[in-house]
Design an enzyme around this catalytic site. Structure first.
Site, short mmCIF file in Angstrom:
data_model
loop_
_atom_site.label_atom_id
_atom_site.label_comp_id
_atom_site.label_asym_id
_atom_site.label_seq_id
_atom_site.Cartn_x
_atom_site.Cartn_y
_atom_site.Cartn_z
N SER A 104 -53.13 -19.72 18.85
CA SER A 104 -51.72 -19.63 19.20
C SER A 104 -50.92 -19.08 18.04
O SER A 104 -51.27 -19.28 16.87
CB SER A 104 -51.17 -21.01 19.56
OG SER A 104 -51.04 -21.81 18.40
N ASP A 105 -49.82 -18.36 18.34
CA ASP A 105 -48.85 -18.11 17.29
C ASP A 105 -48.30 -19.48 16.86
O ASP A 105 -48.33 -20.44 17.63
CB ASP A 105 -47.73 -17.20 17.79
CG ASP A 105 -47.07 -16.44 16.64
OD1 ASP A 105 -47.21 -16.86 15.48
OD2 ASP A 105 -46.40 -15.42 16.91
N CYS A 106 -47.82 -19.56 15.64
CA CYS A 106 -47.60 -20.87 15.04
C CYS A 106 -46.55 -21.69 15.77
O CYS A 106 -45.40 -21.25 15.92
CB CYS A 106 -47.27 -20.70 13.57
SG CYS A 106 -48.69 -20.05 12.67
N SER A 134 -46.66 -22.39 18.92
CA SER A 134 -46.43 -21.92 20.29
C SER A 134 -46.64 -23.03 21.32
O SER A 134 -45.93 -23.08 22.34
CB SER A 134 -47.35 -20.74 20.62
OG SER A 134 -46.92 -19.57 19.98
#
Length: 772
Positions: A293-295, A297
């Site tokens: 995941s993007d941080c 997310s």
């Protein structure tokens, strides 16, 4: 991000001091140390297949230990001799300390900082992109061996640069999906440098990650941010625009990871979409790696988007969709309770960890002492080496684009233009040249330093910063222009105007920069050269239309050696051959097109002009692919068929509705065609008709048969060649019919239009008839 450190010239001056006060910090084994608690256990046996080693390790972990491995700052398992690991390292255009996995200092005070991606993309040179990846891979491995970096780098960013206002467009390879795809595959290959391991399993030098999947290209615009944005995207645009680079990352570059983005796509958070994650990335493209995941997310789609009613439901949504690793603490906090409440099972956790542990084992992290493994010899001498810094200079040179050169003003002559006024907020740029997601460079060469290596310089900034608001010392800059033999004005943007979480409102130069340029040009007795440093396009039509501005150069964000590269180009030591990787729109464009409208194709009935050169129907300042040279190139066709048969795989020809309801044009599904070796060979002779050696990008564009919703124009091939003065080089290319000449219909189904396809190669036009 801008570095908190001083310029590396100072750091290198202090480098011997660092050697004295810092002791050897070579990395101990991550796991499976000789004589450690796991000695003799199957997961430490390099003689066993990785699959069985992973299974053995999973069988020894408790549930509590497992959930702490689901996050980026994975906890160690001391009883098994496994250390903690930080998954988040960055390597967008050099080793970066943006993420917590990289630390500069000691034996590694800096690393080679290449041009920002949008600048390197302007080279249109896939070989250069892979070489840059190899250098970054060497330096990251060296820093890993020294205990100051990780082996999992969350780079590159391969989103399509859809809107010129996007603050992160600078991180991307530009607006063309096929070009972005080629960049993605080349840079990933350079980073990962796969090699054969035991039992036929490919091992990795680094593990790259392609981000941000998908349709992510809005950060913060007009009160709408990436955490709340629901991108409404058609199946058609997903297939033939947004997903193209990611598919190439996985299928051609064999990337070890894909990162899902913050935004929703059609109402579903990207990190909770089973169709786009498990179904597409792993099911259709066969990712051999992990999805991250993007941080934060996962936290975002629970707490900000309110997609699920409980945190345990969020855990279930993301793990079952196919996420393997959470950048953030959410899965570590709530996965155990999700199991207790029956939302997920231990098998769901094991499925995720199987993918992450497999990547770690492919990196050799469970093979014991790093110094005894491949690449274990890399160290401080391999970071900021002369060869690496020379490549950074060459990359900056290749990314320079000449936009205007009236009356052949460039190159300037040091013998005729002995005193040059260097003006503008970027005249002494350093940190601004490296853009965002950068680290600490080896050193800087600013524009005024680079120009000063050729001529005597008189510097007057005129604007003290890029904002250039209020009272500014424009008067002294004008005075300097009056007395100098030539004037070089260096203007543009920086991270205070375009960056992560910062999109632009407009396309003009900030503040009083335009006023500065115009007043200096009016006062100058000699030629005026305008240099623009920016990631995104800028409406500089005022300068294009001003005859007193003799030449214009776009340098992007050219990296640590940017000033030297700009000077080499201006004074003719290097003949620039860069081309714009994005369209430069007029300011009026932003009044017609909201950033939130994801449609690529034009809609004349609504006054919507479309996006990027493939679909945009309005005026431009400079088109995609524009770029001048100090010499002239011509093309001639040496080989190109006029007809090609498309064999079908036992299926019937089908039709699609055209944009004109009165017509029905034939097209065949790509899945119904026999695509193996279905290529159009194109051989082009490129002749340099000038008196200077130069590099040239041979570009092939395709115009499809009328009546389809295919792009009006599409780049289907490009190659960079060097041609000596008066010389000729043959370039052999092949157009892939199924990939390059197909388009997506309204249902996202790839189809090949049957009929006359026009191929444009420079001044040449050639028709190829596709028949069944």
């Amino acid at each position: 991000m801008a570095s908190p450190y001083s310029p590396c010239t100072i750091l290198f001056f202090l480098f011997p001091f660092f050697l004295i006060i810092f002791v050897d910090s070579a990395r101990p084994p991550f796991a499976c140390a000789p004589g450690g608690p796991a000695t003799g256990l199957p997961f430490c046996s390099v003689g066993h297949p990785i699959k069985s080693r992973v299974k053995d390790l999973l069988g020894r972990l408790t549930r509590a230990e497992k959930v702490r491995l689901l996050v980026n700052n994975a906890a160690g398992v001391p009883r098994l001799g496994i250390n903690g690991y930080e998954w988040w390292s960055e390597a967008l255009h050099g080793v970066s300390n943006t993420g917590p996995g990289v630390h500069f200092g000691g034996k590694f005070p800096g690393a080679t900082s290449f041009p920002q991606v949008i600048t390197s993309a302007a080279s249109f040179n896939a070989s250069l992109w892979e070489l840059m990846g190899q250098v970054v891979s060497d330096e990251t491995r060296a820093m890993y061996n020294g205990g100051q970096a990780g082996l999992t780098v969350w780079s590159p960013n391969v989103n399509v640069f859809r809107d010129p206002r996007w603050g992160r467009g600078q991180e991307t390879p530009g607006e063309d999906p096929k070009m972005a795809a080629r960049y993605a595959a080349a840079y990933v290959r350079g980073l990962q440098q796969p090699y054969d391991g035991k039992h036929g399993r490919t091992k990795l030098k680094l593990a790259a990650c392609c981000k941000h999947y998908t349709a992510y290209d809005l950060d913060n615009w007009n009160g709408i941010d990436r955490f709340h944005f629901n991108a409404l995207v058609s199946k058609q645009d997903l297939e033939d625009t947004f997903n193209v680079p990611f598919k190439a990352c996985v299928t051609e570059g064999n990337a070890a990871s894909v990162m899902c983005s913050y935004n929703q796509v059609n109402g579903v958070p990207m990190c909770a979409d089973p169709n786009l994650l498990k179904g597409t990335i792993r099911g259709q493209w066969h990712l051999d790696g992990y999805i991250v995941s993007d941080c934060d997310s996962v936290d975002v789609f629970y707490n900000t988007q309110h997609y699920t009613s409980t945190p345990e439901d969020a855990v279930a949504a993301t793990l079952k969709a196919g996420l393997d690793l959470d950048c953030g603490p959410f899965l570590a906090q709530y996965t155990e309770s999700a199991v207790t409440k029956g939302k997920v099972t231990d098998n769901d956790i094991d499925a995720a960890l199987t993918n992450t542990l497999t990547v770690q084992m492919r990196l050799g992290m469970y093979d014991g002492d790093p110094s005894t493994q491949p690449f274990g010899n890399l160290g401080p001498r391999d970071v900021c080496s002369p060869a690496h810094q020379n490549l950074a200079l060459e990359a900056a040179r290749q990314g320079i684009v000449i936009l205007k050169n009236a009356r052949k003003t460039l190159p300037l002559s040091p013998s005729r233009h002995r005193t040059v006024a260097v003006i503008g907020p970027h005249s002494d740029a350093t940190v601004a040249m490296i853009g965002n997601y950068a680290g600490v460079p080896c050193r800087y060469t600013s524009p005024v330093q680079g120009i000063g290596s050729y001529v005597t310089t008189v510097q007057q900034k005129g604007c003290m910063d890029v904002a250039c608001r209020g009272d500014q010392p424009i008067g002294p800059a004008v005075d300097a222009a009056r007395t100098a033999d030539a004037v070089i004005v260096v203007v543009g943007l920086d991270q205070s105007f375009e960056a992560e979480q910062k999109d632009r409102d407009g396309l003009l130069l900030p503040g009083r920069q335009q006023e500065l340029v115009s007043k200096v040009a009016m006062a100058s007795k000699g030629p005026v050269v305008l240099v623009v440093m920016s990631g995104g396009p800028v409406d500089i039509s005022f300068a294009e239309n001003d005859p007193r501005v003799s030449a214009i150069i776009w340098a992007g964000y050219p990296g640590q050696a940017g000033g030297a590269a700009v000077a080499d180009a201006i004074f003719g030591a290097y003949n620039p051959g860069g081309n714009l990787p994005m369209t430069w729109y007029p300011q009026d464009y932003v009044k017609k097109v909201p950033m939130t409208d994801m449609n690529m194709r034009a809609n004349p009935s609504k006054g919507y002009p479309g996006r990027t050169y493939r679909f945009y129907t309005g005026p431009v300042i400079y088109p995609f692919g524009h770029g001048l040279s100090y010499t002239k190139f011509s093309h001639s066709l040496a080989r190109a068929p006029t007809q090609l048969l498309v064999p079908l795989d036992g299926q019937k020809l089908v039709s699609v509705n055209s944009t004109n309801p009165a017509q029905r044009k034939r097209a065949v599904r790509v899945t119904h065609a026999r695509c193996d070796a279905l290529h159009i060979p194109i051989h082009v002779d490129v002749r340099n008709e000038g008196d200077r050696d130069g590099t040239h990008t041979v570009m092939i564009y395709s115009n499809p048969p009328a009546g389809h919703s295919a792009p009006a124009k599409q780049l289907v091939g490009f190659e960079k060649v060097h041609v000596t003065a008066g010389g000729q080089v043959r370039v052999e290319m092949a157009v892939d019919v199924c990939n390059d000449l197909s388009f997506a219909d309204a249902n996202g189904v790839r189809r090949i239009p049957i009929g006359e396809h026009s191929l444009q190669i420079g001044e040449l036009s050639h028709s190829v008839s596709l028949r069944l």
